[in-house]
Design an enzyme around this catalytic site. Structure first.
Site, PDB file in Angstrom:
ATOM      1  N   CYS A  91       0.854  -1.184   0.000  1.00  0.00           N
ATOM      2  CA  CYS A  91       0.000   0.000   0.000  1.00  0.00           C
ATOM      3  C   CYS A  91       0.890   1.234   0.000  1.00  0.00           C
ATOM      4  O   CYS A  91       1.794   1.350   0.838  1.00  0.00           O
ATOM      5  CB  CYS A  91      -0.922  -0.004   1.218  1.00  0.00           C
ATOM      6  SG  CYS A  91      -2.052   1.412   1.250  1.00  0.00           S
ATOM      7  N   LEU A  92       0.625   2.145  -0.927  1.00  0.00           N
ATOM      8  CA  LEU A  92       1.439   3.364  -1.007  1.00  0.00           C
ATOM      9  C   LEU A  92       1.248   4.245   0.224  1.00  0.00           C
ATOM     10  O   LEU A  92       2.088   5.103   0.497  1.00  0.00           O
ATOM     11  CB  LEU A  92       1.087   4.149  -2.277  1.00  0.00           C
ATOM     12  CG  LEU A  92       1.418   3.440  -3.595  1.00  0.00           C
ATOM     13  CD1 LEU A  92       0.910   4.258  -4.781  1.00  0.00           C
ATOM     14  CD2 LEU A  92       2.918   3.184  -3.729  1.00  0.00           C
ATOM     15  N   HIS A 137     -10.051   1.641   0.074  1.00  0.00           N
ATOM     16  CA  HIS A 137      -9.621   3.018   0.376  1.00  0.00           C
ATOM     17  C   HIS A 137     -10.809   3.983   0.278  1.00  0.00           C
ATOM     18  O   HIS A 137     -10.960   4.876   1.122  1.00  0.00           O
ATOM     19  CB  HIS A 137      -8.539   3.464  -0.611  1.00  0.00           C
ATOM     20  CG  HIS A 137      -7.147   3.021  -0.259  1.00  0.00           C
ATOM     21  ND1 HIS A 137      -6.545   3.292   0.942  1.00  0.00           N
ATOM     22  CD2 HIS A 137      -6.235   2.319  -0.980  1.00  0.00           C
ATOM     23  CE1 HIS A 137      -5.318   2.794   0.957  1.00  0.00           C
ATOM     24  NE2 HIS A 137      -5.097   2.191  -0.203  1.00  0.00           N
TER      25      HIS A 137
HETATM   26  O1  K1U Z   1      -3.613   1.703  -3.318  1.00  0.00           O
HETATM   27  C1  K1U Z   1      -2.412   1.592  -3.118  1.00  0.00           C
HETATM   28  O2  K1U Z   1      -1.917   1.789  -2.017  1.00  0.00           O
HETATM   29  C2  K1U Z   1      -1.542   1.155  -4.255  1.00  0.00           C
HETATM   30  C3  K1U Z   1      -1.129  -0.304  -4.110  1.00  0.00           C
HETATM   31  C4  K1U Z   1      -2.157  -1.179  -4.772  1.00  0.00           C
HETATM   32  C5  K1U Z   1      -2.051  -2.659  -4.575  1.00  0.00           C
HETATM   33  C6  K1U Z   1      -0.842  -3.337  -4.490  1.00  0.00           C
HETATM   34  C7  K1U Z   1      -0.807  -4.711  -4.349  1.00  0.00           C
HETATM   35  C8  K1U Z   1      -1.958  -5.430  -4.300  1.00  0.00           C
HETATM   36  C9  K1U Z   1      -3.149  -4.757  -4.360  1.00  0.00           C
HETATM   37  C10 K1U Z   1      -3.197  -3.383  -4.519  1.00  0.00           C
HETATM   38  C11 K1U Z   1       0.224  -0.459  -4.768  1.00  0.00           C
HETATM   39  O3  K1U Z   1       0.352  -0.367  -5.931  1.00  0.00           O
HETATM   40  S1  K1U Z   1       1.556  -0.719  -3.716  1.00  0.00           S
HETATM   41  C12 K1U Z   1       2.871  -1.143  -4.816  1.00  0.00           C
HETATM   42  C13 K1U Z   1       2.896  -2.593  -5.058  1.00  0.00           C
HETATM   43  O4  K1U Z   1       2.596  -3.349  -4.151  1.00  0.00           O
HETATM   44  C14 K1U Z   1       3.235  -3.140  -6.360  1.00  0.00           C
HETATM   45  C15 K1U Z   1       3.894  -2.394  -7.293  1.00  0.00           C
HETATM   46  C16 K1U Z   1       4.206  -2.953  -8.531  1.00  0.00           C
HETATM   47  C17 K1U Z   1       3.851  -4.246  -8.813  1.00  0.00           C
HETATM   48  C18 K1U Z   1       3.190  -5.015  -7.884  1.00  0.00           C
HETATM   49  C19 K1U Z   1       2.886  -4.457  -6.648  1.00  0.00           C
HETATM   50 ZN    ZN Z   2      -3.396   1.145  -0.585  1.00  0.00          ZN
END
Ligand code: K1U
Ligand code: ZN
Length: 141
Positions: A91-92, A137
């Protein structure tokens, strides 16, 4: 376009429930563009408006490896959810933390495009996982 600040846990604004988008104007198009730029700049596969302190039912996604399949979902609603799968999610808004989360493995989604038109789509795999993460979210979860 601009890169927006992402709220970090435990900021209480992450708990605010988003309101439906009712006006599809140039300000909305600008926000979508800024969220797109922010998601790509931060290396995310999704971003919900809540995370950039905009409490509207809007999320963006691109789960492709080529980073060229940008998608926008406005006022998303699940029309069905079936199956179950567990995936390690990041999660960012909670940098550096990863957790196993169980989600529906196939979902139907009805949402609006940036011009206000409606569409329906069935999502599986990482698309389904990411959409459910972003909808959480928007609910302030
Ligand atoms: O909403 C957010 O916080 C973004 C989040 C979304 C997400 C990631 C993993 C599973 C479900 C939803 C992210 O993008 S975090 C970054 C990350 O985990 C990721 C980045 C690149 C490829 C794969 C995962
Ligand atoms: Zn998130």
């Amino acid at each position: 376009m601009a890169i927006l600040d992402i709220l970090s846990f435990p900021d209480p604004r992450l708990r605010i429930e988003a309101s439906p988008v009712v006006v599809f104007d140039s300000a909305l198009q600008r926000l979508i563009g800024d969220m797109k730029e922010t998601m790509y700049a931060e290396g995310g596969i999704g971003l919900a408006a809540t995370q950039v302190n905009e409490h509207r039912q809007l999320l963006v996604m691109d789960v492709s490896e080529t980073r060229d399949q940008f998608r926008v979902f406005i006022n998303p609603e699940l029309t069905f959810a079936s199956g179950s799968e567990t995936c390690e999610e990041g999660c960012l808004s909670v940098p550096g933390v990863y957790a196993e989360v169980s989600r529906a493995s196939e979902i139907g989604v009805r949402a609006q495009n940036p011009d206000g038109s409606y569409f329906e789509v069935t999502l599986t795999g990482l698309d389904a996982v990411c959409l459910q993460h972003e909808m959480d979210h928007l609910k302030g979860k």
